[in-house]
Motif scaffolding. Structure first.
Motif, PDB file in Angstrom:
ATOM      1  N   GLU A  38       5.460 -16.711  41.008  1.00 49.54           N
ATOM      2  CA  GLU A  38       6.527 -16.107  40.200  1.00 49.54           C
ATOM      3  C   GLU A  38       5.960 -15.406  38.962  1.00 49.54           C
ATOM      4  N   ASP A  39       4.865 -15.948  38.411  1.00 49.31           N
ATOM      5  CA  ASP A  39       4.209 -15.313  37.263  1.00 49.31           C
ATOM      6  C   ASP A  39       3.658 -13.947  37.655  1.00 49.31           C
TER       7      ASP A  39
ATOM      8  N   LYS B 105       6.501 -11.466  37.942  1.00 46.80           N
ATOM      9  CA  LYS B 105       6.964 -11.100  36.601  1.00 46.80           C
ATOM     10  C   LYS B 105       6.017 -10.102  35.940  1.00 46.80           C
TER      11      LYS B 105
ATOM     12  N   GLU C 163       6.469  -6.711  37.478  1.00 51.74           N
ATOM     13  CA  GLU C 163       7.703  -6.085  36.998  1.00 51.74           C
ATOM     14  C   GLU C 163       7.545  -5.545  35.581  1.00 51.74           C
ATOM     15  N   GLU C 164       6.800  -6.242  34.746  1.00 52.34           N
ATOM     16  CA  GLU C 164       6.585  -5.761  33.375  1.00 52.34           C
ATOM     17  C   GLU C 164       5.864  -4.424  33.369  1.00 52.34           C
TER      18      GLU C 164
END
Length: 230
Positions: A53-54, A57, A60-61
């Motif tokens: 999940e990291d 994320k 996505e950033e």
């Protein structure tokens, strides 16, 4: 004016994996961003403590930054980075998607053993050393990410180029066929018979770069279909 491009490296790799392609794109006037991502192979402890999940994320950033700064952009993903690129293409204004040896069927045991034998022969124990330095927890997170993001491929509807090395010892060539069947937009597939996993550093790299340039320069109608015959 050419679209900017975001390029993702693979699991336990680094920007060097896609940098030759980034140089080629820059030479043709395209702005390229090649970030070092949290799944890179330089920090054992960072890999050990991170979760899939990291990684999503962080991806996505970078996509959010590209969207804010440039609007529409092109996306290149290598190996595990290819799955994340496909995921982003469904959620952000990605114009063109390029998937290089993308991790769907991610291990070909026979090819891996052959590569390791060759590296022992030449005293280049890269695969063995890399396997020893990759935390088992990170490898587990990698498999979880593949399972979670694999279904995203069927949501991809933008023009997509799929490139696969025929001598890849990490990603099974069937991955490319699977991706080609699943994505819904205009797509093309290219096979590279002299290439191993690091396709941007292979003997076929120059051919790959020409294919990528031609793909990025093609014109498409709004419904994603190519105006011209390939």
């Amino acid at each position: 004016m050419k679209q900017p491009c975001l390029l993702f490296h693979g699991f336990t790799g680094g920007p060097y994996e896609v940098e030759p392609l980034a140089r080629h794109l820059r030479e043709r006037g395209q702005l390229c961003k090649v970030p070092e991502l949290p799944w890179h192979g330089e920090s054992y402890h960072q890999l050990k403590s991170s979760r899939w999940e990291d990684w999503v994320k962080a991806a996505e950033e970078h996509a959010e930054t590209m969207t804010r700064d440039y609007g529409q952009f092109d996306m290149v993903g290598f190996s595990m980075g290819g799955l994340l690129a496909a995921y982003l293409s469904v959620r952000y204004p990605v114009r063109r998607l390029i998937l290089l040896n993308t991790a769907v069927i991610y291990v070909s045991p026979g090819r891996m053993l052959e590569e390791m034998r060759n590296e022992w022969k030449y005293q280049r124990k890269i695969s063995l050393n890399k396997a020893k330095s990759t935390p088992l927890s990170a490898a587990w997170q990698f498999t979880r990410l593949v399972r979670k993001l694999k279904p995203e491929l069927s949501q991809v509807s933008i023009p997509t180029l799929i490139a696969q090395s025929e001598r890849d010892h990490v990603i099974h060539p069937q991955s490319a066929r699977y991706i080609y069947r699943k994505v819904r937009g205009q797509r093309e597939i290219h096979w590279h018979p002299r290439s191993n996993h690091l396709i941007c550093h292979s003997d076929d790299a120059a051919v790959l770069f020409r294919q990528v340039s031609a793909f990025l320069d093609k014109e498409y109608t709004d419904d994603g279909k190519n105006k011209y015959e390939p």
